[in-house]
Design a protein around this motif. Structure first.
Motif, short mmCIF file in Angstrom:
data_model
loop_
_atom_site.label_atom_id
_atom_site.label_comp_id
_atom_site.label_asym_id
_atom_site.label_seq_id
_atom_site.Cartn_x
_atom_site.Cartn_y
_atom_site.Cartn_z
N SER A 56 47.81 42.50 46.50
CA SER A 56 48.42 44.13 45.85
C SER A 56 48.07 44.05 44.62
O SER A 56 47.59 45.30 43.63
CB SER A 56 50.28 43.92 45.45
OG SER A 56 50.20 42.33 45.07
N ASP A 57 46.99 43.01 44.02
CA ASP A 57 46.31 43.48 42.80
C ASP A 57 44.46 43.02 43.38
O ASP A 57 44.11 42.20 43.17
CB ASP A 57 46.38 42.60 41.99
CG ASP A 57 45.94 42.75 40.09
OD1 ASP A 57 44.84 42.55 40.23
OD2 ASP A 57 46.66 41.95 39.53
N GLU A 58 44.16 44.82 43.39
CA GLU A 58 43.17 44.44 43.32
C GLU A 58 41.48 43.21 42.69
O GLU A 58 40.69 43.14 42.64
CB GLU A 58 42.07 46.02 43.66
CG GLU A 58 40.51 46.41 43.62
CD GLU A 58 40.13 46.29 45.42
OE1 GLU A 58 38.93 45.35 45.35
OE2 GLU A 58 41.39 45.87 46.47
N GLU A 59 42.01 44.20 41.11
CA GLU A 59 40.82 43.15 40.23
C GLU A 59 41.63 41.51 40.19
O GLU A 59 39.94 40.32 40.02
CB GLU A 59 41.39 43.34 38.90
CG GLU A 59 41.14 45.14 38.25
CD GLU A 59 39.63 45.25 38.67
OE1 GLU A 59 39.42 44.64 37.98
OE2 GLU A 59 39.55 46.34 39.40
N PHE A 60 43.06 41.51 40.54
CA PHE A 60 41.87 39.90 41.40
C PHE A 60 42.07 39.53 41.99
O PHE A 60 41.16 38.54 41.87
CB PHE A 60 44.59 39.54 41.35
CG PHE A 60 44.66 37.55 41.72
CD1 PHE A 60 44.91 36.92 40.49
CD2 PHE A 60 44.90 37.08 42.62
CE1 PHE A 60 45.32 35.68 41.09
CE2 PHE A 60 44.91 36.22 43.45
CZ PHE A 60 45.15 35.72 42.20
N ARG A 112 38.24 34.08 46.49
CA ARG A 112 37.25 33.96 48.04
C ARG A 112 37.12 35.36 48.83
O ARG A 112 35.77 35.19 49.29
CB ARG A 112 37.62 32.58 48.62
CG ARG A 112 38.73 32.45 50.00
CD ARG A 112 39.36 31.51 50.56
NE ARG A 112 38.68 31.25 51.69
CZ ARG A 112 37.87 30.29 51.74
NH1 ARG A 112 39.42 29.44 51.77
NH2 ARG A 112 37.86 29.99 52.53
N PHE A 113 37.88 35.90 48.69
CA PHE A 113 37.80 37.33 49.26
C PHE A 113 36.99 38.24 48.84
O PHE A 113 36.89 39.26 49.26
CB PHE A 113 39.25 37.26 50.28
CG PHE A 113 40.11 36.57 50.70
CD1 PHE A 113 39.88 36.06 51.65
CD2 PHE A 113 40.76 35.87 50.39
CE1 PHE A 113 40.49 35.41 52.60
CE2 PHE A 113 42.10 34.99 50.74
CZ PHE A 113 41.68 34.63 51.56
N GLY A 114 37.59 38.30 47.78
CA GLY A 114 36.65 39.48 47.03
C GLY A 114 37.43 41.08 46.65
O GLY A 114 36.81 41.81 46.16
N ARG A 115 38.53 41.28 47.41
CA ARG A 115 39.49 42.23 48.31
C ARG A 115 40.63 41.51 48.45
O ARG A 115 40.55 40.98 48.57
CB ARG A 115 38.00 42.86 48.45
CG ARG A 115 37.90 43.37 49.52
CD ARG A 115 37.00 44.42 50.16
NE ARG A 115 36.17 43.79 50.92
CZ ARG A 115 35.93 44.56 52.20
NH1 ARG A 115 36.13 45.67 52.37
NH2 ARG A 115 35.16 43.93 53.46
N ARG A 116 41.15 43.14 47.88
CA ARG A 116 42.57 42.90 48.88
C ARG A 116 42.88 42.63 50.10
O ARG A 116 41.31 43.56 50.50
CB ARG A 116 43.71 43.68 48.62
CG ARG A 116 44.18 43.94 47.05
CD ARG A 116 44.57 45.04 46.86
NE ARG A 116 45.07 46.27 47.56
CZ ARG A 116 45.75 47.10 47.84
NH1 ARG A 116 46.63 46.40 47.31
NH2 ARG A 116 44.98 48.64 48.59
N ILE A 117 43.61 41.67 50.97
CA ILE A 117 43.19 41.56 52.08
C ILE A 117 44.74 42.10 53.13
O ILE A 117 45.82 41.99 52.05
CB ILE A 117 43.23 40.09 52.87
CG1 ILE A 117 44.40 38.99 51.74
CG2 ILE A 117 41.50 39.41 51.87
CD1 ILE A 117 44.33 37.55 52.58
N LEU A 118 44.94 42.29 53.68
CA LEU A 118 46.19 42.33 55.19
C LEU A 118 46.68 41.45 55.15
O LEU A 118 46.07 40.33 55.24
CB LEU A 118 45.36 43.27 56.32
CG LEU A 118 47.29 43.22 56.68
CD1 LEU A 118 47.12 44.97 56.52
CD2 LEU A 118 45.99 44.28 58.80
#
Length: 151
Positions: A43-47, A52-58
């Motif tokens: 839910s939080d792009e900045e977090f 390790r993923f670098g962006r939000r995941i499903l």
């Protein structure tokens, strides 16, 4: 819908099926509300940028649900019950990924008392790069074609 899916007596160990879907930001956001899981990985792009993923995941359960959707459609109106499902998540899924699900029949057990049988399913889900993101097993109780017509 007028479509009727595959019946138990129409299957063999060569039978396979699946589908493809491109995941969007909306899928990830909707899953937060659907599951009530607002973990910042989802839910939080900045977090998520700092992980390790670098962006939000499903959400994993959304990948699992997508995998089962093709089962629901392939056995449309022939399924008595989806009996069992086990899913292993082996890689993250991101917005923009195109997922392809592939299922095959691993075992068939006739159940004459139920006018059909149990199909044991093995499935994989891969992204557009061919990377496996999930593996799943399932069992489904199905009707024979004659029983579908009389149901």
């Amino acid at each position: 819908m007028n479509f009727v899916g595959k019946a138990f007596d129409e299957l063999d160990l060569e039978t396979s099926f699946g589908q493809t879907l491109t995941i969007t930001e909306a899928h990830i956001s909707q899953a937060c509300g659907l599951f009530g899981d607002f973990n910042p990985l989802h839910s939080d792009e900045e977090f998520a940028k700092q992980t390790r993923f670098g962006r939000r995941i499903l959400h994993g359960p959304m990948t699992s649900a997508y995998m089962t959707a093709s089962i629901g459609m392939f056995f449309y109106a022939t399924a008595v019950a989806y009996l069992e499902h086990n899913c292993r998540f082996v890689a993250p899924v991101f917005a923009g990924d195109t997922l392809t699900v592939h299922w095959h029949i691993a075992e068939l057990t006739p159940k004459p008392k139920h006018h059909g049988g149990i199909a044991v399913l093995k499935g994989t889900c891969r992204n557009q790069r061919g990377e496996e993101v999930a593996q799943a097993d399932g069992k489904i109780l199905l009707l024979e074609r004659a029983a579908v017509a009389s149901a």
